[in-house]
Write a protein that holds these residues in place. Structure first.
Motif, PDB file in Angstrom:
ATOM      1  N   UNK A  46      -7.556  -7.916  16.557  1.00 30.40           N
ATOM      2  CA  UNK A  46      -8.500  -7.334  17.571  1.00 30.40           C
ATOM      3  C   UNK A  46      -9.135  -7.071  16.378  1.00 30.40           C
ATOM      4  N   UNK A  47     -10.091  -6.814  17.657  1.00 27.85           N
ATOM      5  CA  UNK A  47     -11.740  -6.383  16.814  1.00 27.85           C
ATOM      6  C   UNK A  47     -11.771  -4.786  16.638  1.00 27.85           C
ATOM      7  N   UNK A  48     -10.919  -3.867  17.442  1.00 25.41           N
ATOM      8  CA  UNK A  48     -11.045  -2.520  17.359  1.00 25.41           C
ATOM      9  C   UNK A  48     -10.027  -1.810  16.554  1.00 25.41           C
ATOM     10  N   UNK A  49      -8.640  -2.881  15.862  1.00 28.53           N
ATOM     11  CA  UNK A  49      -7.544  -2.614  14.643  1.00 28.53           C
ATOM     12  C   UNK A  49      -8.895  -2.509  13.692  1.00 28.53           C
ATOM     13  N   UNK A  50      -8.341  -1.192  12.834  1.00 30.43           N
ATOM     14  CA  UNK A  50      -9.072  -0.694  11.558  1.00 30.43           C
ATOM     15  C   UNK A  50      -7.506  -0.967  10.362  1.00 30.43           C
ATOM     16  N   UNK A  51      -8.071  -1.744   9.886  1.00 28.83           N
ATOM     17  CA  UNK A  51      -7.270  -1.322   8.506  1.00 28.83           C
ATOM     18  C   UNK A  51      -6.746  -0.755   7.574  1.00 28.83           C
ATOM     19  N   UNK A  52      -5.615   0.028   7.408  1.00 28.48           N
ATOM     20  CA  UNK A  52      -5.553   0.869   6.420  1.00 28.48           C
ATOM     21  C   UNK A  52      -5.752   1.046   4.664  1.00 28.48           C
ATOM     22  N   UNK A  53      -5.721   2.159   3.971  1.00 25.05           N
ATOM     23  CA  UNK A  53      -5.751   2.023   2.669  1.00 25.05           C
ATOM     24  C   UNK A  53      -5.084   2.239   1.854  1.00 25.05           C
ATOM     25  N   UNK A  54      -4.806   1.056   0.857  1.00 21.26           N
ATOM     26  CA  UNK A  54      -2.563   1.833  -0.097  1.00 21.26           C
ATOM     27  C   UNK A  54      -2.624   2.889   0.239  1.00 21.26           C
ATOM     28  N   UNK A  55      -1.154   2.667   0.375  1.00 19.69           N
ATOM     29  CA  UNK A  55      -0.315   3.810   0.515  1.00 19.69           C
ATOM     30  C   UNK A  55       1.136   4.375  -0.704  1.00 19.69           C
ATOM     31  N   UNK A  56       2.214   3.760  -0.272  1.00 18.03           N
ATOM     32  CA  UNK A  56       3.475   4.153  -0.327  1.00 18.03           C
ATOM     33  C   UNK A  56       4.477   3.600   1.027  1.00 18.03           C
ATOM     34  N   UNK A  57       4.854   3.611  -0.171  1.00 19.30           N
ATOM     35  CA  UNK A  57       5.711   2.214   0.977  1.00 19.30           C
ATOM     36  C   UNK A  57       7.535   2.919   0.145  1.00 19.30           C
ATOM     37  N   UNK A  58       8.775   2.596   1.616  1.00 16.56           N
ATOM     38  CA  UNK A  58       9.598   3.059   1.448  1.00 16.56           C
ATOM     39  C   UNK A  58      10.628   1.859   1.242  1.00 16.56           C
ATOM     40  N   UNK A  59      11.832   2.088   0.245  1.00 10.97           N
ATOM     41  CA  UNK A  59      12.349   1.469  -0.329  1.00 10.97           C
ATOM     42  C   UNK A  59      14.224   1.429  -0.322  1.00 10.97           C
ATOM     43  N   UNK A  60      14.395  -0.053   0.179  1.00 10.93           N
ATOM     44  CA  UNK A  60      15.609  -0.023   0.312  1.00 10.93           C
ATOM     45  C   UNK A  60      17.166   0.556  -0.607  1.00 10.93           C
ATOM     46  N   UNK A  61      16.734  -0.053  -1.770  1.00 11.58           N
ATOM     47  CA  UNK A  61      17.422   0.031  -2.601  1.00 11.58           C
ATOM     48  C   UNK A  61      16.476   1.402  -4.089  1.00 11.58           C
ATOM     49  N   UNK A  62      17.298   1.460  -4.880  1.00 15.46           N
ATOM     50  CA  UNK A  62      17.397   2.686  -5.818  1.00 15.46           C
ATOM     51  C   UNK A  62      16.755   4.211  -5.477  1.00 15.46           C
ATOM     52  N   UNK A  63      15.953   4.131  -5.421  1.00 13.33           N
ATOM     53  CA  UNK A  63      14.431   5.684  -4.964  1.00 13.33           C
ATOM     54  C   UNK A  63      14.266   5.520  -2.769  1.00 13.33           C
ATOM     55  N   UNK A  64      13.737   6.399  -2.973  1.00 10.89           N
ATOM     56  CA  UNK A  64      13.183   6.906  -1.714  1.00 10.89           C
ATOM     57  C   UNK A  64      11.904   6.194  -0.950  1.00 10.89           C
ATOM     58  N   UNK A  65      11.180   6.431  -2.104  1.00  6.79           N
ATOM     59  CA  UNK A  65       9.716   5.974  -2.328  1.00  6.79           C
ATOM     60  C   UNK A  65       8.983   5.278  -3.700  1.00  6.79           C
ATOM     61  N   UNK A  66       8.071   3.864  -3.570  1.00  5.85           N
ATOM     62  CA  UNK A  66       7.529   3.475  -4.915  1.00  5.85           C
ATOM     63  C   UNK A  66       6.285   3.277  -3.921  1.00  5.85           C
ATOM     64  N   UNK A  67       4.856   3.178  -5.423  1.00  5.99           N
ATOM     65  CA  UNK A  67       4.171   3.268  -4.909  1.00  5.99           C
ATOM     66  C   UNK A  67       4.031   1.006  -4.431  1.00  5.99           C
ATOM     67  N   UNK A  68       3.327   0.455  -3.854  1.00 10.96           N
ATOM     68  CA  UNK A  68       3.718  -0.854  -4.119  1.00 10.96           C
ATOM     69  C   UNK A  68       2.299  -1.713  -4.429  1.00 10.96           C
TER      70      UNK A  68
END
Length: 261
Positions: free
Chosen positions: A239-261
Motif C-alpha cells: 500500500x502507498x501509505x505504508x512506510x518501511x522503517x530502518x534497521x534495528x534490533x530483533x528478538x532471538x529465540x535462543x541464547x540471548x534476548x536481543x541481537x543485531x540483525x
C-alpha cells in the motif's frame, strides 16, 4: 501468509533474476558477498565497501553502491558498469549452483535458528505487514513451504560448503564476526589482498570502526534496504501509505534476548 507469498513474489522480475545470474559475466576481480537472507549480508558488505574505499560513507543506502545481483536490472542499475571503487562489489543470496560464475565470493554462514528469527522480524515488515501479523509457527510453515527465494537454508549452506576449498571462496561465520570483529576484518582484508600491518592499516582501521554495531545502528537509514524497497513496492503491491522503517534490533529465540540483525 498468502499476502507475504504474493508480495514477496513481486520482489524482482524473472528478467532481472536472469540478468543477475546466468546473464551476468563478472570480472575475475569482482567480489560477491553471499548469504542466506539475514545472515550478515549488509554487515559484511559494509566491511568490504569500507575496505575498498578507505572509509567512505557518502552513499545514501548501501545498495546504491553495492548492487543486489538479481534486483539490479529492476532497480535501474547496470551490473557491467564500473563502481565507486575497486574491486566491484555485489550482494547476493544465490545458491552456489545458480550464482554468476567467474568472480570471488565471501560466504557468510549463521546459526539457522537465529537466521530464521531475524527473517521472521524482517520479511513481513518488508512486504508491508504490521508487527505481529504472523505467528512464528505460521511464518515457519510459509518459509519451509517455499516462500524464500533462496530455497531451504540447509541446501544453501551445504551447496556453498562444498565450494569452501576453492581459492575464490572465503567462508565466514556470523558468530565469529560478533566474537571478534577486528580479527575478522583483518581476515577479510588479507583475503582481498590488503596489507593490514602496512600501507593499508588506515583503511582496515576505518573498516573496523565503521562496521561496528554501534556505528551501523547510528547510521541505520544507510543500511535499511529502502533503495530496493522504493523501486519494487508497487510491483509487490505494498500500500502507498505504508512506510518501511530502518534497521534495528530483533528478538532471538535462543541464547540471548536481543541481537543485531
Amino acid at each position: 501468509m498468502d499476502i507475504v507469498r504474493a508480495r514477496n513474489a513481486g520482489m524482482h522480475t524473472a528478467a532481472s533474476s536472469e540478468a543477475g545470474t546466468a546473464g551476468f559475466r563478472p570480472r575475475p576481480t569482482d567480489v560477491f558477498v553471499v548469504t542466506y537472507p539475514k545472515c550478515g549480508t549488509t554487515w559484511v558488505t559494509q566491511i568490504v565497501h569500507q575496505l575498498r574505499t578507505g572509509g567512505d560513507m557518502s552513499f545514501g543506502e548501501i545498495t546504491e553502491v553495492v548492487p543486489w545481483d538479481i534486483l539490479a536490472l529492476d532497480c535501474g542499475q547496470d551490473l557491467a558498469a564500473d563502481q565507486v571503487a575497486a574491486p566491484r562489489l555485489f550482494k547476493s543470496h544465490e545458491p552456489a549452483d545458480r550464482i554468476a560464475r567467474g568472480a570471488r565470493y565471501i560466504v557468510v554462514a549463521r546459526d539457522p535458528l537465529d537466521a530464521f528469527v531475524s527473517f521472521y522480524h524482517f520479511l513481513p515488515s518488508y512486504v508491508g505487514l504490521p508487527p505481529g501479523s504472523l505467528t512464528v509457527e505460521e511464518f515457519a510453515d510459509g518459509v519451509f513451504d517455499g516462500v524464500s527465494h533462496s530455497g531451504y537454508i540447509w541446501d544453501f549452506l551445504l551447496g556453498w560448503w562444498r565450494r569452501r576449498a576453492e581459492k575464490e571462496v572465503l567462508w565466514l561465520c556470523f558468530e565469529d564476526l560478533k566474537e571478534d570483529l577486528p580479527r575478522e576484518v583483518r581476515r577479510i582484508a588479507a583475503w582481498l589482498g590488503y596489507d593490514a600491518d602496512g600501507a593499508d592499516a588506515p583503511r582496515v582501521e576505518a573498516a573496523t570502526a565503521n562496521s561496528s554495531f554501534e556505528f551501523m545502528r547510528s547510521h541505520g537509514a544507510q543500511f535499511d534496504e529502502h533503495f530496493t524497497f522504493a523501486r519494487r513496492r508497487d510491483a509487490m503491491g505494498v500500500p502507498a501509505e505504508y512506510v518501511f522503517g530502518e534497521a534495528g534490533v530483533v528478538g532471538k529465540l535462543s541464547k540471548q534476548p536481543l541481537e543485531e540483525n
